[in-house]
Design a protein around this motif. Structure first.
Motif, PDB file in Angstrom:
ATOM      1  N   THR A 155       0.816  -1.212   0.000  1.00 49.76           N
ATOM      2  CA  THR A 155       0.000   0.000   0.000  1.00 49.76           C
ATOM      3  C   THR A 155       0.854   1.268   0.000  1.00 49.76           C
ATOM      4  OG1 THR A 155      -0.126  -0.094   2.430  1.00 49.76           O
ATOM      5  CG2 THR A 155      -1.918  -1.125   1.194  1.00 49.76           C
ATOM      6  N   ASN A 156       2.155   1.123   0.181  1.00 48.26           N
ATOM      7  CA  ASN A 156       3.021   2.291   0.306  1.00 48.26           C
ATOM      8  C   ASN A 156       3.060   3.163  -0.945  1.00 48.26           C
ATOM      9  OD1 ASN A 156       5.619   3.898   0.570  1.00 48.26           O
ATOM     10  ND2 ASN A 156       5.536   2.880   2.562  1.00 48.26           N
ATOM     11  N   PRO A 157       3.169   2.586  -2.158  1.00 51.85           N
ATOM     12  CA  PRO A 157       3.169   3.451  -3.349  1.00 51.85           C
ATOM     13  C   PRO A 157       1.907   4.307  -3.463  1.00 51.85           C
ATOM     14  CG  PRO A 157       3.972   1.261  -3.913  1.00 51.85           C
ATOM     15  CD  PRO A 157       3.460   1.179  -2.504  1.00 51.85           C
ATOM     16  N   LEU A 158       0.761   3.761  -3.084  1.00 50.37           N
ATOM     17  CA  LEU A 158      -0.473   4.539  -3.127  1.00 50.37           C
ATOM     18  C   LEU A 158      -0.459   5.647  -2.082  1.00 50.37           C
ATOM     19  CD1 LEU A 158      -3.036   1.620  -3.580  1.00 50.37           C
ATOM     20  CD2 LEU A 158      -2.313   3.272  -5.306  1.00 50.37           C
ATOM     21  N   LEU A 159       0.099   5.344  -0.913  1.00 51.61           N
ATOM     22  CA  LEU A 159       0.199   6.356   0.147  1.00 51.61           C
ATOM     23  C   LEU A 159       1.089   7.514  -0.301  1.00 51.61           C
ATOM     24  CD1 LEU A 159      -0.656   6.924   3.096  1.00 51.61           C
ATOM     25  CD2 LEU A 159       1.475   5.852   3.817  1.00 51.61           C
ATOM     26  N   ALA A 161       1.666   8.295  -3.428  1.00 52.45           N
ATOM     27  CA  ALA A 161       0.972   8.955  -4.539  1.00 52.45           C
ATOM     28  C   ALA A 161      -0.003  10.005  -4.018  1.00 52.45           C
ATOM     29  CB  ALA A 161       0.234   7.920  -5.385  1.00 52.45           C
ATOM     30  N   ARG A 162      -0.700   9.698  -2.903  1.00 54.90           N
ATOM     31  CA  ARG A 162      -1.613  10.669  -2.294  1.00 54.90           C
ATOM     32  C   ARG A 162      -0.852  11.932  -1.900  1.00 54.90           C
ATOM     33  NH1 ARG A 162      -3.531   9.895   2.331  1.00 54.90           N
ATOM     34  NH2 ARG A 162      -5.559  10.897   2.078  1.00 54.90           N
ATOM     35  N   TRP A 163       0.314  11.748  -1.293  1.00 49.71           N
ATOM     36  CA  TRP A 163       1.104  12.890  -0.834  1.00 49.71           C
ATOM     37  C   TRP A 163       1.570  13.735  -2.012  1.00 49.71           C
ATOM     38  CZ3 TRP A 163       5.959  15.007  -1.304  1.00 49.71           C
ATOM     39  CH2 TRP A 163       6.330  15.938  -0.326  1.00 49.71           C
ATOM     40  N   PHE A 164       2.068  13.092  -3.070  1.00 54.29           N
ATOM     41  CA  PHE A 164       2.546  13.834  -4.239  1.00 54.29           C
ATOM     42  C   PHE A 164       1.402  14.554  -4.943  1.00 54.29           C
ATOM     43  CE2 PHE A 164       6.193  10.793  -4.025  1.00 54.29           C
ATOM     44  CZ  PHE A 164       7.192  11.743  -3.901  1.00 54.29           C
ATOM     45  N   LEU A 165       0.222  13.917  -5.006  1.00 55.74           N
ATOM     46  CA  LEU A 165      -0.935  14.582  -5.612  1.00 55.74           C
ATOM     47  C   LEU A 165      -1.325  15.830  -4.828  1.00 55.74           C
ATOM     48  CD1 LEU A 165      -3.185  11.514  -6.559  1.00 55.74           C
ATOM     49  CD2 LEU A 165      -2.037  13.083  -8.132  1.00 55.74           C
ATOM     50  N   ASP A 177      -9.358  10.312  -6.042  1.00 59.80           N
ATOM     51  CA  ASP A 177     -10.390   9.393  -5.557  1.00 59.80           C
ATOM     52  C   ASP A 177     -10.032   7.942  -5.858  1.00 59.80           C
ATOM     53  OD1 ASP A 177     -11.866  11.554  -4.702  1.00 59.80           O
ATOM     54  OD2 ASP A 177     -13.133  11.632  -6.486  1.00 59.80           O
ATOM     55  N   VAL A 178      -9.466   7.686  -7.037  1.00 57.10           N
ATOM     56  CA  VAL A 178      -9.066   6.323  -7.412  1.00 57.10           C
ATOM     57  C   VAL A 178      -7.942   5.832  -6.504  1.00 57.10           C
ATOM     58  CG1 VAL A 178      -7.999   4.922  -9.227  1.00 57.10           C
ATOM     59  CG2 VAL A 178      -9.811   6.536  -9.805  1.00 57.10           C
ATOM     60  N   VAL A 179      -6.954   6.701  -6.248  1.00 57.60           N
ATOM     61  CA  VAL A 179      -5.836   6.329  -5.372  1.00 57.60           C
ATOM     62  C   VAL A 179      -6.343   6.016  -3.969  1.00 57.60           C
ATOM     63  CG1 VAL A 179      -3.755   7.200  -4.232  1.00 57.60           C
ATOM     64  CG2 VAL A 179      -4.078   7.566  -6.681  1.00 57.60           C
ATOM     65  N   VAL A 184      -7.526   2.092   0.370  1.00 57.59           N
ATOM     66  CA  VAL A 184      -8.402   1.546   1.417  1.00 57.59           C
ATOM     67  C   VAL A 184      -8.675   0.073   1.173  1.00 57.59           C
ATOM     68  CG1 VAL A 184     -10.687   1.684   2.462  1.00 57.59           C
ATOM     69  CG2 VAL A 184      -9.449   3.782   1.925  1.00 57.59           C
ATOM     70  N   VAL A 185      -8.942  -0.301  -0.080  1.00 59.91           N
ATOM     71  CA  VAL A 185      -9.239  -1.697  -0.413  1.00 59.91           C
ATOM     72  C   VAL A 185      -8.030  -2.592  -0.147  1.00 59.91           C
ATOM     73  CG1 VAL A 185      -9.742  -3.281  -2.321  1.00 59.91           C
ATOM     74  CG2 VAL A 185     -11.039  -1.162  -2.086  1.00 59.91           C
ATOM     75  N   LEU A 186      -6.851  -2.165  -0.605  1.00 61.77           N
ATOM     76  CA  LEU A 186      -5.642  -2.973  -0.400  1.00 61.77           C
ATOM     77  C   LEU A 186      -5.281  -3.079   1.077  1.00 61.77           C
ATOM     78  CD1 LEU A 186      -3.151  -2.047  -3.273  1.00 61.77           C
ATOM     79  CD2 LEU A 186      -4.130  -4.281  -2.771  1.00 61.77           C
ATOM     80  N   PHE A 187      -5.379  -1.976   1.800  1.00 64.31           N
ATOM     81  CA  PHE A 187      -5.036  -2.003   3.215  1.00 64.31           C
ATOM     82  C   PHE A 187      -5.971  -2.950   3.965  1.00 64.31           C
ATOM     83  CE2 PHE A 187      -4.535  -0.766   7.558  1.00 64.31           C
ATOM     84  CZ  PHE A 187      -3.264  -0.240   7.661  1.00 64.31           C
TER      85      PHE A 187
END
Length: 264
Positions: A155-159, A161-165, A177-179, A184-187
């Motif tokens: 889940t780290n790459p998505l986390l 990605a949220r910060w960079f966005l 919203d997709v990220v 949430v689903v992966l976690f």
């Protein structure tokens, strides 16, 4: 007829020579130096950004690399952590653990120096470091420790990605919203669902040491603390989206009922 036996003896000799030429502390030190060098390069490459930007890039790199390597070790190379907890470490498992241990040491030092994370994240890093170190020192239980790394890093790459966005002002969009959705689903599915299965197999097996089991319980407890925060976040965001949809829906119904708004 004696080729398999000779092959096994040769493998043990090569492993022994590898341990003598490249002892574990040296491998971990090389890993730490490599992550720090990558961070330094990112700082030089992105001079116009703050230090956290470069550290997040290092974290993103480790997340992708650790996820791919731990997935290969767990699903292809083996052994399967659910059925072989407490098994002796393989050479590939040791390489992956040394790589991640160097990263966690780097990130812990960075977080402490810049004081960017709370006690929970620091505890997560500290338990990870102790767990990996214990597995390397014992020469066993790398299968389940590697599985924990996979569950933590997927889940780290998505986390990140949220910060960079958020940093580039694109978080409040469909991409954001997709990220958030996949995070949430992966976690929930991996760290909570599959994590519960792994913890049960770990506790039910007589092979792992008691402190390895204790570390697994602590990591799973930390995941649940994160999960509570994620549920609160998901609820707030869902309610905000729902109220925004209701507001747009009311405006559309008003326009359909009363016609177009007059310009004053």
């Amino acid at each position: 007829m004696c080729f398999p036996e000779c092959s096994g003896i040769t493998r043990h000799i090569l492993n022994f020579m590898e341990r003598m030429l490249f002892p574990l502390p040296l491998r971990v030190a090389c890993s730490l130096l490599a992550w720090f060098s990558l961070y330094t390069w990112f700082c030089h490459r992105y001079k116009h950004r703050n230090y956290e930007w470069s550290c997040r890039l290092v974290t993103l790199t480790h997340g992708i690399l650790a996820t791919c390597l731990s997935a290969y070790v767990g699903f292809i190379d083996g052994p399967w952590p659910m059925s072989h907890p407490g098994s002796p470490n393989t050479t590939l498992q040791v390489h992956v653990l040394c790589l991640s241990l160097g990263y966690f040491l780097f990130d812990l030092c960075w977080c402490v120096y810049f004081q960017t994370e709370g006690a929970l994240m620091l505890a997560h890093h500290l338990v990870s470091i102790l767990g990996i170190t214990a597995s390397l020192a014992l020469g066993e239980s790398a299968a389940e420790v590697n599985a924990v790394i996979f569950g933590s890093e997927i889940t780290n790459p998505l986390l990140q990605a949220r910060w960079f966005l958020k940093e580039i002002g694109c978080y409040h969009s469909f991409t954001g919203d997709v990220v958030d959705f996949f995070f949430v689903v992966l976690f929930t599915g991996v760290r909570i669902g599959v994590g519960a299965w792994l913890m049960y197999c770990e506790l039910a097996s007589p092979k792992p040491r008691w402190y390895i089991k204790l570390g697994g319980v602590i990591m799973y407890t930390v995941s649940w603390v994160f999960m509570v925060s994620i549920c609160r976040f998901a609820r707030r965001k869902s309610m905000k989206k729902y109220h925004a949809w209701r507001s747009r829906r009311s405006d559309e119904l008003y326009l359909k009922t009363n016609g177009h708004l007059k310009t004053h």
